[in-house]
Scaffold this motif. Structure first.
Motif: not given
Length: 72
Positions: A13-32
Motif C-alpha cells: 500500500e502506498i502510504v505517502s508520495s511526493h516529487a521534488e525536481r527529478d526525484v519521486t519518493y514513495r513509501t509503501l507498507a505491508k505486514r509490518g
C-alpha cells in the motif's frame, strides 16, 4: 514507476508520495514493513530506483531516516 506498480500488485500500500525536481519518493507498507522507494529520472533518460526496506519494529538511524522523511 514499474517497480512500484509491481509491488502494488503484491498488496503493498502506498502510504505517502511526493516529487521534488527529478526525484519521486514513495513509501509503501505491508505486514509490518515499510519500503522507501526513490525514483530518479534525469535528462539523459537514465532511470535509477533505490529501495530501502525496514521492519516497523526497527528504526533507521536519525541521520539516515532524515533522507527518507516525507516533508509533506
Amino acid at each position: 514507476m514499474a517497480t512500484v506498480l509491481r509491488l502494488r500488485q503484491h498488496d503493498w500500500e502506498i502510504v505517502s508520495s511526493h516529487a521534488e525536481r527529478d526525484v519521486t519518493y514513495r513509501t509503501l507498507a505491508k505486514r509490518g514493513w515499510k519500503l522507501y522507494a526513490r525514483y530518479y529520472a534525469d535528462a539523459d533518460t537514465a532511470r535509477t530506483v533505490s529501495l530501502t526496506a525496514v521492519e516497523d519494529g526497527c528504526r533507521l538511524p536519525g541521520k539516515i531516516r532524515a533522507g527518507y522523511a516525507d516533508p509533506a
